[in-house]
Write a protein that holds these residues in place. Structure first.
Motif: not given
Length: 228
Positions: A179-189
């Motif tokens: 599973v790969v996750v995205g949608g507004g991902v930032k460094l802090v996440d």
């Protein structure tokens, strides 16, 4: 292609995401610092423009790191056309409302990579009953509401519902594929995402719209490597 798939650092990019900078330059910056997968995605580019973007990206990959996976979002016709022109394209990424996975597999062959995306909660239900043997990875999310794909994660009332880390952890536990996750991902996440057990993250704006795409991509890759 399928055996060497690495979706740990995954860039999604098209001409509408780069602040008028060449897509190829963003791709080159990302893969030069360790991004492992590139997806060309655009809702505004023509088929010929997409083929050219794929060709340019393939050249950067061949020059900088031939192990990087190159995919096209949704457009089976673009993948087939690019391949017929001698461009190395590894596969396609589709959503649940796009061309069915089995059709993609039929035309692209057994060695091609096929990714499927949906809301995390929908994927949790999907994997309980579906045969996922033709799919190589899931794209889950959105982690946050995102301007680059405003329809991502909409519920029946048209409201974006971000997916929780607990839901991501549950999907990872029951899924037979990564599973790969995205949608507004930032460094802090990145630390929290890594803790769920997902195979990687995907980003658009965090790299493509950054003031310095090279530095932004490098920070993301380093953060992921530290957490894993």
């Amino acid at each position: 292609m399928r055996k060497q798939l690495d979706i740990s650092a995954y860039l999604v990019v098209g001409p509408e995401n780069t602040l008028e900078r060449p897509v190829a330059s963003i791709v080159a910056a990302a893969i030069s610092v360790g991004f492992t997968t590139v997806q060309i995605r655009s809702k505004v580019a023509s088929a010929r423009e997409l083929i050219d973007l794929v060709r340019q990206s393939a050249r950067s990959i061949e020059r900088l790191n031939p192990k990087v996976t190159l995919l096209v979002d949704d457009r089976l016709d673009v993948v087939l056309a690019a391949r017929s022109m001698g461009v190395k394209v590894d596969g396609i990424h589709v959503g649940q409302s796009d061309i069915p996975v089995d059709i993609c597999r039929k035309y692209l062959g057994d060695d091609s990579i096929i990714g499927l995306s949906a809301r995390t909660v929908d994927l949790i239900e999907y994997v309980k009953t579906a045969n996922v043997s033709a799919i190589d990875y899931f794209g889950a999310g959105p982690l946050h509401e995102t301007a680059t794909k405003p329809d991502c994660g909409l519920n029946e009332n048209g409201v974006v519902i971000p997916q929780t880390l607990d839901e991501l952890s549950e999907l990872v536990k029951i899924s037979a594929i990564p599973v790969v996750v995205g949608g507004g991902v930032k460094l802090v996440d990145i630390p929290a995402l890594a803790a769920t057990g997902v195979a990687g993250f995907f980003v658009v704006s965090a790299v493509a719209a950054a003031e310095d795409p090279y530095s932004a991509a490098l920070e993301l890759v380093k953060a992921w490597q530290i957490c894993k």
